[in-house]
Write a protein that holds these residues in place. Structure first.
Motif, PDB file in Angstrom:
ATOM      1  N   GLY A  65       7.245  -1.637   1.231  1.00 22.45           N
ATOM      2  CA  GLY A  65       8.478  -1.232   1.911  1.00 22.45           C
ATOM      3  C   GLY A  65       8.290  -0.007   2.796  1.00 22.45           C
ATOM      4  N   ILE A  66       7.553   0.982   2.314  1.00 25.29           N
ATOM      5  CA  ILE A  66       7.360   2.204   3.103  1.00 25.29           C
ATOM      6  C   ILE A  66       6.462   1.912   4.299  1.00 25.29           C
ATOM      7  CG2 ILE A  66       5.383   3.283   1.946  1.00 25.29           C
ATOM      8  CD1 ILE A  66       8.531   5.202   2.801  1.00 25.29           C
ATOM      9  N   ALA A  67       5.469   1.039   4.137  1.00 27.82           N
ATOM     10  CA  ALA A  67       4.599   0.677   5.259  1.00 27.82           C
ATOM     11  C   ALA A  67       5.389  -0.038   6.359  1.00 27.82           C
ATOM     12  CB  ALA A  67       3.445  -0.206   4.776  1.00 27.82           C
ATOM     13  N   THR A  68       6.267  -0.942   5.957  1.00 27.99           N
ATOM     14  CA  THR A  68       7.107  -1.661   6.925  1.00 27.99           C
ATOM     15  C   THR A  68       8.041  -0.702   7.647  1.00 27.99           C
ATOM     16  OG1 THR A  68       6.994  -3.678   5.609  1.00 27.99           O
ATOM     17  CG2 THR A  68       8.821  -3.504   7.177  1.00 27.99           C
ATOM     18  N   LEU A  69       8.678   0.185   6.899  1.00 29.54           N
ATOM     19  CA  LEU A  69       9.584   1.172   7.491  1.00 29.54           C
ATOM     20  C   LEU A  69       8.852   2.072   8.473  1.00 29.54           C
ATOM     21  CD1 LEU A  69      12.358   2.697   7.565  1.00 29.54           C
ATOM     22  CD2 LEU A  69      11.362   4.176   5.800  1.00 29.54           C
ATOM     23  N   MET A  70       7.695   2.577   8.065  1.00 32.76           N
ATOM     24  CA  MET A  70       6.959   3.503   8.933  1.00 32.76           C
ATOM     25  C   MET A  70       6.478   2.803  10.200  1.00 32.76           C
ATOM     26  SD  MET A  70       5.106   6.013   6.201  1.00 32.76           S
ATOM     27  CE  MET A  70       4.080   6.708   7.467  1.00 32.76           C
ATOM     28  N   ALA A  71       6.105   1.552  10.113  1.00 35.43           N
ATOM     29  CA  ALA A  71       5.711   0.797  11.311  1.00 35.43           C
ATOM     30  C   ALA A  71       6.894   0.677  12.266  1.00 35.43           C
ATOM     31  CB  ALA A  71       5.178  -0.579  10.923  1.00 35.43           C
ATOM     32  N   ASP A  72       8.075   0.424  11.725  1.00 31.46           N
ATOM     33  CA  ASP A  72       9.291   0.344  12.536  1.00 31.46           C
ATOM     34  C   ASP A  72       9.602   1.689  13.191  1.00 31.46           C
ATOM     35  OD1 ASP A  72      11.823  -0.924  13.464  1.00 31.46           O
ATOM     36  OD2 ASP A  72      12.721   0.502  12.060  1.00 31.46           O
ATOM     37  N   ARG A 123       4.771   6.727  -9.439  1.00 36.05           N
ATOM     38  CA  ARG A 123       5.153   7.961  -8.746  1.00 36.05           C
ATOM     39  C   ARG A 123       4.040   8.440  -7.826  1.00 36.05           C
ATOM     40  NH1 ARG A 123       6.067  11.365 -13.131  1.00 36.05           N
ATOM     41  NH2 ARG A 123       6.241  13.084 -11.688  1.00 36.05           N
ATOM     42  N   ALA A 124       2.786   8.200  -8.190  1.00 39.08           N
ATOM     43  CA  ALA A 124       1.667   8.580  -7.317  1.00 39.08           C
ATOM     44  C   ALA A 124       1.694   7.764  -6.022  1.00 39.08           C
ATOM     45  CB  ALA A 124       0.334   8.389  -8.045  1.00 39.08           C
ATOM     46  N   VAL A 125       1.994   6.477  -6.130  1.00 37.07           N
ATOM     47  CA  VAL A 125       2.121   5.635  -4.926  1.00 37.07           C
ATOM     48  C   VAL A 125       3.285   6.127  -4.072  1.00 37.07           C
ATOM     49  CG1 VAL A 125       2.694   3.308  -4.112  1.00 37.07           C
ATOM     50  CG2 VAL A 125       1.020   3.606  -5.939  1.00 37.07           C
ATOM     51  N   ALA A 126       4.406   6.450  -4.703  1.00 37.31           N
ATOM     52  CA  ALA A 126       5.568   6.970  -3.968  1.00 37.31           C
ATOM     53  C   ALA A 126       5.223   8.307  -3.317  1.00 37.31           C
ATOM     54  CB  ALA A 126       6.767   7.104  -4.903  1.00 37.31           C
ATOM     55  N   SER A 127       4.488   9.147  -4.023  1.00 40.46           N
ATOM     56  CA  SER A 127       4.081  10.443  -3.462  1.00 40.46           C
ATOM     57  C   SER A 127       3.219  10.256  -2.220  1.00 40.46           C
ATOM     58  CB  SER A 127       3.304  11.257  -4.501  1.00 40.46           C
ATOM     59  OG  SER A 127       4.132  11.618  -5.576  1.00 40.46           O
ATOM     60  N   GLN A 128       2.304   9.298  -2.267  1.00 44.08           N
ATOM     61  CA  GLN A 128       1.473   9.008  -1.093  1.00 44.08           C
ATOM     62  C   GLN A 128       2.344   8.576   0.082  1.00 44.08           C
ATOM     63  OE1 GLN A 128      -1.200   6.051  -2.680  1.00 44.08           O
ATOM     64  NE2 GLN A 128      -2.711   7.585  -3.305  1.00 44.08           N
ATOM     65  N   GLY A 129       3.347   7.762  -0.200  1.00 41.16           N
ATOM     66  CA  GLY A 129       4.269   7.327   0.850  1.00 41.16           C
ATOM     67  C   GLY A 129       5.043   8.495   1.445  1.00 41.16           C
ATOM     68  N   ILE A 130       5.484   9.405   0.588  1.00 38.67           N
ATOM     69  CA  ILE A 130       6.208  10.588   1.064  1.00 38.67           C
ATOM     70  C   ILE A 130       5.302  11.432   1.955  1.00 38.67           C
ATOM     71  CG2 ILE A 130       7.216  12.793   0.327  1.00 38.67           C
ATOM     72  CD1 ILE A 130       8.253  11.212  -2.194  1.00 38.67           C
ATOM     73  N   HIS A 131       4.077  11.667   1.512  1.00 40.21           N
ATOM     74  CA  HIS A 131       3.141  12.468   2.310  1.00 40.21           C
ATOM     75  C   HIS A 131       2.852  11.804   3.659  1.00 40.21           C
ATOM     76  CE1 HIS A 131       2.473  15.562  -0.621  1.00 40.21           C
ATOM     77  NE2 HIS A 131       2.151  14.668  -1.553  1.00 40.21           N
ATOM     78  N   ALA A 132       2.686  10.493   3.651  1.00 40.08           N
ATOM     79  CA  ALA A 132       2.438   9.778   4.910  1.00 40.08           C
ATOM     80  C   ALA A 132       3.638   9.902   5.844  1.00 40.08           C
ATOM     81  CB  ALA A 132       2.119   8.310   4.631  1.00 40.08           C
ATOM     82  N   PHE A 133       4.831   9.801   5.308  1.00 45.10           N
ATOM     83  CA  PHE A 133       6.059   9.918   6.094  1.00 45.10           C
ATOM     84  C   PHE A 133       6.167  11.325   6.675  1.00 45.10           C
ATOM     85  CE2 PHE A 133      10.456   7.731   5.984  1.00 45.10           C
ATOM     86  CZ  PHE A 133      10.798   8.227   7.233  1.00 45.10           C
ATOM     87  N   VAL A 134       5.920  12.331   5.849  1.00 48.16           N
ATOM     88  CA  VAL A 134       5.966  13.723   6.319  1.00 48.16           C
ATOM     89  C   VAL A 134       4.922  13.943   7.405  1.00 48.16           C
ATOM     90  CG1 VAL A 134       5.539  16.128   5.637  1.00 48.16           C
ATOM     91  CG2 VAL A 134       7.010  14.664   4.229  1.00 48.16           C
TER      92      VAL A 134
END
Length: 190
Positions: A65-72, A123-134
């Protein structure tokens, strides 16, 4: 009859896609494995051929989901004026379309409160997503020292998630829209 590796991979991809949508739309705990697998045309028993646990699926669904959102959002940044990539991302995220697209929206806004109670791996996967988004936001803060850009990006992400979450909760459409507009105006001033 045994499935090919390609068929198995496609089935797994479909389960993750459906789970990502359902977890955002209905919540992690309210989404049962029986119903989720039925939507994929499979049984619950088939789930364990692909995943060790529901938490394992939650982690993969979040990552997808985060990969799809970030691509958008990256596409939105490229469509806008190059110097306004940050504002383009904010405008796409903090908008009525995103607010109204719960199942297809940001997994942080849709699943965040439940991810807090997830296992460490999830939570580690979610943390990676947060860092990528930031990082994505920080790279769009031209002319700032990297530490300042990252701080602004972390603040912006928290405000964006909060704005969409509040806008989804508010009953009155005018209040909901006001929450989005107020946060967007403050973020545009960054």
């Amino acid at each position: 009859m045994k499935k090919s590796k390609a068929e198995t991979a496609e089935t797994r991809r479909r389960i993750v896609e459906v789970a990502a949508r359902e977890f955002r739309a209905n919540g992690i705990h309210a989404t049962g494995l029986n119903e989720l697998m039925a939507q994929c045309g499979l049984t619950r028993g088939g789930f364990y051929r692909h995943f060790d646990s529901k938490e394992h699926l939650v982690a993969e669904a979040f990552e997808s989901g985060i990969a799809t959102l970030m691509a958008d959002l990256e596409a939105a940044a490229r469509q806008g004026d190059e110097s306004d990539g940050f504002r383009s991302i904010v405008a796409r995220y903090v908008g009525a379309h995103h607010r109204d697209n719960i199942a297809g929206g940001c997994p942080l806004a849709g699943m965040g409160s439940e991810l807090v109670r997830s296992d460490n791996d999830t939570r580690a996967v979610a943390s990676q997503g947060i860092h990528a988004f930031v990082d994505m936001l920080a790279t769009r803060k031209d002319g700032e020292h990297p530490d300042e850009a990252r701080s602004d990006a972390m603040f912006a992400l928290a405000a964006m998630i909060g704005a969409v979450t509040l806008a989804r909760i508010l009953v009155e459409p005018a209040d909901s829209q006001s929450a989005l507009q107020s946060v967007k105006a403050h973020l545009d001033a960054l």
